[in-house]
Design an enzyme around this catalytic site. Structure first.
Site, PDB file in Angstrom:
ATOM      1  N   GLN A  30     -16.178   1.811  -0.109  1.00  0.00           N
ATOM      2  CA  GLN A  30     -16.039   1.625   1.336  1.00  0.00           C
ATOM      3  C   GLN A  30     -16.844   2.628   2.139  1.00  0.00           C
ATOM      4  O   GLN A  30     -17.155   2.369   3.309  1.00  0.00           O
ATOM      5  CB  GLN A  30     -14.567   1.705   1.726  1.00  0.00           C
ATOM      6  CG  GLN A  30     -13.736   0.532   1.222  1.00  0.00           C
ATOM      7  CD  GLN A  30     -12.288   0.646   1.635  1.00  0.00           C
ATOM      8  OE1 GLN A  30     -11.490   1.260   0.922  1.00  0.00           O
ATOM      9  NE2 GLN A  30     -11.935   0.072   2.762  1.00  0.00           N
ATOM     10  N   ASP A  71     -23.892  -1.301   1.081  1.00  0.00           N
ATOM     11  CA  ASP A  71     -25.117  -0.659   0.594  1.00  0.00           C
ATOM     12  C   ASP A  71     -25.302   0.734   1.191  1.00  0.00           C
ATOM     13  O   ASP A  71     -25.728   1.665   0.503  1.00  0.00           O
ATOM     14  CB  ASP A  71     -26.340  -1.509   0.923  1.00  0.00           C
ATOM     15  CG  ASP A  71     -26.402  -2.793   0.109  1.00  0.00           C
ATOM     16  OD1 ASP A  71     -25.478  -3.025  -0.697  1.00  0.00           O
ATOM     17  OD2 ASP A  71     -27.378  -3.553   0.266  1.00  0.00           O
ATOM     18  N   ARG A  89      -7.774  12.417  -0.422  1.00  0.00           N
ATOM     19  CA  ARG A  89      -7.712  11.410  -1.476  1.00  0.00           C
ATOM     20  C   ARG A  89      -9.011  10.605  -1.446  1.00  0.00           C
ATOM     21  O   ARG A  89      -9.319   9.943  -0.455  1.00  0.00           O
ATOM     22  CB  ARG A  89      -6.502  10.489  -1.269  1.00  0.00           C
ATOM     23  CG  ARG A  89      -6.408   9.429  -2.354  1.00  0.00           C
ATOM     24  CD  ARG A  89      -5.208   8.499  -2.206  1.00  0.00           C
ATOM     25  NE  ARG A  89      -5.363   7.404  -3.174  1.00  0.00           N
ATOM     26  CZ  ARG A  89      -5.261   6.113  -2.893  1.00  0.00           C
ATOM     27  NH1 ARG A  89      -4.975   5.711  -1.657  1.00  0.00           N
ATOM     28  NH2 ARG A  89      -5.428   5.211  -3.834  1.00  0.00           N
ATOM     29  N   HIS A 103     -10.651   2.337  -7.592  1.00  0.00           N
ATOM     30  CA  HIS A 103     -10.285   1.735  -6.307  1.00  0.00           C
ATOM     31  C   HIS A 103     -11.138   0.492  -6.098  1.00  0.00           C
ATOM     32  O   HIS A 103     -11.958   0.414  -5.189  1.00  0.00           O
ATOM     33  CB  HIS A 103     -10.466   2.740  -5.165  1.00  0.00           C
ATOM     34  CG  HIS A 103      -9.757   2.364  -3.907  1.00  0.00           C
ATOM     35  ND1 HIS A 103      -8.920   3.223  -3.218  1.00  0.00           N
ATOM     36  CD2 HIS A 103      -9.757   1.215  -3.186  1.00  0.00           C
ATOM     37  CE1 HIS A 103      -8.442   2.625  -2.138  1.00  0.00           C
ATOM     38  NE2 HIS A 103      -8.952   1.396  -2.093  1.00  0.00           N
ATOM     39  N   ASN A 136      -5.648   1.835  -7.852  1.00  0.00           N
ATOM     40  CA  ASN A 136      -5.143   1.588  -6.500  1.00  0.00           C
ATOM     41  C   ASN A 136      -4.699   0.136  -6.339  1.00  0.00           C
ATOM     42  O   ASN A 136      -5.484  -0.788  -6.563  1.00  0.00           O
ATOM     43  CB  ASN A 136      -6.234   1.879  -5.468  1.00  0.00           C
ATOM     44  CG  ASN A 136      -5.734   1.720  -4.043  1.00  0.00           C
ATOM     45  OD1 ASN A 136      -4.990   2.552  -3.538  1.00  0.00           O
ATOM     46  ND2 ASN A 136      -6.119   0.629  -3.383  1.00  0.00           N
ATOM     47  N   GLU A 137      -3.437  -0.054  -5.988  1.00  0.00           N
ATOM     48  CA  GLU A 137      -2.886  -1.363  -5.607  1.00  0.00           C
ATOM     49  C   GLU A 137      -3.254  -2.508  -6.553  1.00  0.00           C
ATOM     50  O   GLU A 137      -3.944  -3.465  -6.147  1.00  0.00           O
ATOM     51  CB  GLU A 137      -3.344  -1.733  -4.191  1.00  0.00           C
ATOM     52  CG  GLU A 137      -2.852  -0.820  -3.106  1.00  0.00           C
ATOM     53  CD  GLU A 137      -3.242  -1.283  -1.711  1.00  0.00           C
ATOM     54  OE1 GLU A 137      -2.631  -0.793  -0.751  1.00  0.00           O
ATOM     55  OE2 GLU A 137      -4.141  -2.145  -1.585  1.00  0.00           O
ATOM     56  N   ASN A 177       1.383   2.757  -0.823  1.00  0.00           N
ATOM     57  CA  ASN A 177       0.570   2.389   0.333  1.00  0.00           C
ATOM     58  C   ASN A 177       1.407   1.468   1.205  1.00  0.00           C
ATOM     59  O   ASN A 177       1.725   0.346   0.800  1.00  0.00           O
ATOM     60  CB  ASN A 177      -0.701   1.664  -0.093  1.00  0.00           C
ATOM     61  CG  ASN A 177      -1.710   2.577  -0.759  1.00  0.00           C
ATOM     62  OD1 ASN A 177      -1.508   3.786  -0.856  1.00  0.00           O
ATOM     63  ND2 ASN A 177      -2.809   2.007  -1.231  1.00  0.00           N
ATOM     64  N   TYR A 237       1.856  -0.139   5.175  1.00  0.00           N
ATOM     65  CA  TYR A 237       1.286  -0.350   6.509  1.00  0.00           C
ATOM     66  C   TYR A 237       2.208  -1.146   7.424  1.00  0.00           C
ATOM     67  O   TYR A 237       2.250  -0.898   8.627  1.00  0.00           O
ATOM     68  CB  TYR A 237      -0.045  -1.104   6.403  1.00  0.00           C
ATOM     69  CG  TYR A 237      -1.177  -0.322   5.797  1.00  0.00           C
ATOM     70  CD1 TYR A 237      -2.091   0.356   6.597  1.00  0.00           C
ATOM     71  CD2 TYR A 237      -1.346  -0.268   4.421  1.00  0.00           C
ATOM     72  CE1 TYR A 237      -3.147   1.069   6.047  1.00  0.00           C
ATOM     73  CE2 TYR A 237      -2.404   0.443   3.858  1.00  0.00           C
ATOM     74  CZ  TYR A 237      -3.297   1.113   4.674  1.00  0.00           C
ATOM     75  OH  TYR A 237      -4.338   1.820   4.125  1.00  0.00           O
ATOM     76  N   GLU A 253      -1.290   5.872   1.387  1.00  0.00           N
ATOM     77  CA  GLU A 253      -2.013   5.284   2.522  1.00  0.00           C
ATOM     78  C   GLU A 253      -1.015   4.846   3.578  1.00  0.00           C
ATOM     79  O   GLU A 253       0.038   4.285   3.258  1.00  0.00           O
ATOM     80  CB  GLU A 253      -2.841   4.056   2.103  1.00  0.00           C
ATOM     81  CG  GLU A 253      -4.055   4.337   1.260  1.00  0.00           C
ATOM     82  CD  GLU A 253      -4.821   3.073   0.895  1.00  0.00           C
ATOM     83  OE1 GLU A 253      -4.710   2.065   1.649  1.00  0.00           O
ATOM     84  OE2 GLU A 253      -5.503   3.074  -0.144  1.00  0.00           O
TER      85      GLU A 253
END
Length: 503
Positions: free
Chosen positions: A43, A77, A102, A147, A191-192, A332, A334, A399
């Site tokens: 990311q 990219d 993290r 991740h 992750n997740e 995590n 939200y 998160e």
């Protein structure tokens, strides 16, 4: 009679008075509580073809979606260009005052061809440089091994639907521990798995874009749990005594409020199919998948004519090996939703394999992400659910964050501050009133970044990134200043109090 007090006595008295007020207002963080911020490799890093880095699954997926055009507006990219700007990013993290960072590693940057026979010296050195810079600034690294990005060649072999991924991940994890173990004391394996497997192997909106609903996600999670377990065992047996760290897994979890009053079953079933899918094999007393999943998916599979359940079965040996393979519960969280049960149909079985349908309350405030409603009370609720379900394990919030729109001038991101405040407030109630065993809180995210299927349309960063500028200029948002104030005082403060002091 005249009393004389020395200066140190007065200071101690004032500190105690302030702490008492803090306790009464439930704005105190427990002693030793740590607050950090997060990102992930694909990311933010960019540098997709720098040095000998291999092509990863997201490189292939995003380039393919854009018909071979390597357009940075639609790919990672360049992303936030953190590969080249990591020192600037770490300085920002230091200036705000976070205790830890993290971050994740790019598998293809470390093992360019996906396998352990070729290790990239440049890739390894890059991460050593990042970790050394964090230590130089007094920031603890919290490293996620996986991740969601892996070498593309592994997708050509079926990706996480191929059980050989367990072996490949084991090789990768051992190299990671060997290279970075002396610099890292806190690890997350994957992750997740629940979100990644559904999005990559059911809906196909994440790389590699496979659409195998009802089969692909279950195989994917099955293999990820085995891969996680092997990484945990390697660390436990070969590295823990030397490096004295902790290692766990990160699980995504909404809280699910039942639509109908006095209906506790719907909320529990929804939890088991989302978080329990990953957590029950690791944290429950008996291990294995949640019984409700085994029963209902098995019943549906039989009605559909399958010779066995679409949910893979763990051997007794694997059930025992997986149990207890996490030093903390990485959560995590939200948002929340509403759920209700639909009775089993004698012909078609359980809807969605679970018998649960979900919705949202239209009165809930919405963030930019369609899935993110602002429901602070759900945070306290899911922490209590974990406490009761798994005997109050140590919980790390890995998160928690709020998305804004890319087309907004949102440096003054008051909505994000209000989100953080209300969620942290509920977390503190869970800790200080309910006794939930929460040790860390991680804000997502430090930077605006590539948001997977939403690309750059949504922004979670407490630091704005100008993606129209080739330098990817960083501008801290107001939420970064607010979090800095919270970190400095070690006390939750409202926006009004913060704003008054700022003015």
């Amino acid at each position: 009679m005249i009393f004389f007090f020395d200066k140190s006595f007065i200071i101690i008295l004032l500190i105690n008075l302030l702490y008492s007020q803090c306790i009464a207002e439930n704005t105190c963080f427990p002693s030793g509580f740590k607050i950090g911020v997060a990102s992930s490799a694909y990311q933010t890093e960019g540098a997709w073809n720098v040095s000998d880095k291999g092509i990863n699954n997201w490189d292939t997926f995003t380039h393919g979606k854009n018909q071979g055009n390597s357009n940075e507006d639609n790919t990672g990219d360049i992303a936030s260009d953190s590969y080249n700007k990591y020192k600037e990013d770490i300085q920002i993290i230091s200036d705000i005052g976070f205790d830890y960072y993290r971050l994740s590693l790019s598998w293809a940057r470390i093992l360019p061809n996906g396998f352990a026979n070729k290790i990239s010296e440049e890739g390894v050195q890059h991460y050593k440089n990042v970790l050394d810079e964090l230590h130089a600034k007094g920031i603890e690294p919290f490293v996620t091994i996986y991740h969601w990005d892996h070498p593309d060649v592994l997708d050509k072999l079926g990706g996480w639907t191929n059980e050989l991924m367990v072996d490949y991940f084991e090789d990768y994890a051992r190299i990671v521990f060997q290279e970075f173990g002396s610099r890292v004391k806190l690890w997350a394996t994957i992750n997740e798995p629940n979100i990644n497997c559904l999005s990559s192997y059911s809906t196909g909106v994440y790389a590699p874009g496979f659409k195998m609903p009802g089969i692909g996600p279950y195989i994917c999670v099955h293999n990820m749990l085995k891969a996680h377990t092997r990484a945990y065992e390697i660390y436990d047996e070969e590295f823990r005594q030397i490096n004295n760290g902790k290692i766990g897994i990160v699980i995504a979890g909404f809280y699910h409020f039942s639509v109908e009053e006095n209906d506790t079953e719907s909320s529990d079933v929804a939890f088991q199919y989302e978080s329990g899918w990953i957590a029950h094999p690791i944290f429950s007393k008996n291990g294995d998948y949640p019984p409700v999943m085994k029963e209902r998916i098995g019943e549906n599979s039989k009605l559909e004519g399958y010779p066995r359940s679409r949910l893979p079965e763990f051997s007794p040996d694997w059930i025992q090996r997986i149990k207890g393979t996490s030093d903390y519960f990485g959560l995590n969280h939200y948002s929340s939703n509403l759920v209700k049960s639909v009775p089993k149909n004698p012909i078609t079985g359980w809807i969605n394999d679970s018998g649960i349908v979900s919705s949202v309350d239209k009165s809930w405030m919405r963030a930019a992400s369609i899935w993110l409603s602002v429901v602070p009370k759900g945070f306290r609720s899911i922490l209590n659910k974990i406490k009761c379900e798994y005997n109050n394990p140590p919980v790390f919030i890995t998160e928690n964050g709020y998305s804004g729109y890319a087309n907004e001038s949102d440096i003054q991101d008051i909505n994000r501050i209000n989100y953080f405040y209300s969620y942290i407030e509920e977390m503190l109630l869970a800790i200080n009133v309910d006794g939930c065993n929460v040790h860390r809180y991680t804000a997502w995210s430090i930077l605006d970044s590539f948001e997977w299927d939403m690309e750059y349309k949504e922004r979670f960063g407490i630091v704005h990134v100008d993606f129209n500028n080739p330098n990817r200029t960083r501008t801290p948002r107001l939420s970064a200043s607010w979090l800095g104030c919270v970190l400095n005082r070690r006390k939750l403060i409202s926006f009004d109090e913060f704003n008054a002091n700022r003015i």
